[in-house]
Write an enzyme that holds these catalytic residues in place. Sequence first.
Site, PDB file in Angstrom:
ATOM      1  N   CYS A  94       0.825  -1.208   0.000  1.00 51.80           N
ATOM      2  CA  CYS A  94       0.000   0.000   0.000  1.00 51.80           C
ATOM      3  C   CYS A  94       0.860   1.258   0.000  1.00 51.80           C
ATOM      4  O   CYS A  94       0.572   2.223  -0.712  1.00 51.80           O
ATOM      5  CB  CYS A  94      -0.935  -0.003   1.203  1.00 51.80           C
ATOM      6  SG  CYS A  94      -2.003   1.453   1.298  1.00 51.80           S
ATOM      7  N   CYS A 192      -5.944  -1.701   8.051  1.00 49.18           N
ATOM      8  CA  CYS A 192      -7.089  -0.785   8.062  1.00 49.18           C
ATOM      9  C   CYS A 192      -8.375  -1.396   7.528  1.00 49.18           C
ATOM     10  O   CYS A 192      -9.464  -1.002   7.938  1.00 49.18           O
ATOM     11  CB  CYS A 192      -6.743   0.472   7.274  1.00 49.18           C
ATOM     12  SG  CYS A 192      -6.472   0.219   5.499  1.00 49.18           S
TER      13      CYS A 192
END
Length: 354
Positions: A94, A192
């Site tokens: 990410c 997340c």
Amino acid sequence: MSRIAVAMSGGVDSSVVAALLQQQGHEVIGITMQLFEPCSSGPGTPAHDGAQVAAQLGIPHHLLRLEPQFRDLIIDNFIDQYRQGQTPNPCILCNRLIKFGLLLEQARELGAELLATGHYVRRTVGPDGLCHLRTAANQAKDQSYFLYSLSQQQLRQVIFPLGEIASKDEVRSLATGFGLAVATKGDSQEVCFIPNDDYAAFLEQQGIKASPGNIVHIGGQVLGRHSGTHRYTIGQRKGLGIGWSEPLYVLEIDSSRNLIVVGEQQHLLKAGLIGADISWIIPPPATSFNTTCKIRYRHQPVPCRVELLADDQCRVLFDEAQRSVTPGQFVVFYQDDQVLGGGRIQAACTAEQP
């Protein structure tokens, strides 16, 4: 002074970054990424809290919708690796592709000269003109491990204002001093997009079937049954449901045969590993060299020897055998406080393996 975009997650760290840069006289733009559909749009969400802090500071705020890209590049990759019996770390991918890829592109489109984030890490520029990534002053929060794959081009366009701040308490004190609404907000969760850090439930919701199979001792005996290979990780001891003369640990996850291989603690120790997709922030000093490495985020760097192989691979030999070398995780190389580079752990090696 510069026009700087700040990646605003709605948390304390990135909010303090925005306030500090504004205090220094920079023109600050806030950008919040929406990476997946939130359960709500109210207080506590990145979009709400990021916009709230931007309004407090009187800076422009932009919401960058990246749900399809995040799904394709990060979540689908995460699921596929679990299907293959690996234990991925999606945050590293990410950072390279989303935060310092698509978000950085958006920052440039908005006319920003630099992108600032709330990462705890330091970036310096050497006499050779190369950017160097170094561990943070706050060692307990250091996030250099997650950024090993950033390129020189990416590093030239980013800054990390929290890198020299010694403690999280100091960051919270700054947030309180700036009067930020998020000053007492808690830290974010580990991954997340996984609700309540329940990996198994998330993976099953995403289509991975809980297919029972055998738990096999390293010596070959079938000792019991597992409830699905995605529910286990290398080094796991609890939850095996097996009676044995000594404590047993997960040694291998063989998704192709739907097996969990277990053994005694000494079998967790590995002499080295094979790394794949190796990248370097600065050029390696030789084709074979001594340095230190981390094999997971909370691992302390340990001395090792690195041997470069073809096809962006390397062999890593530890000075002392290491526990729970986990395929799918990442090995990151350090020289003192400087990140050299790293790559994905493809396989663990025993002393007998070449």
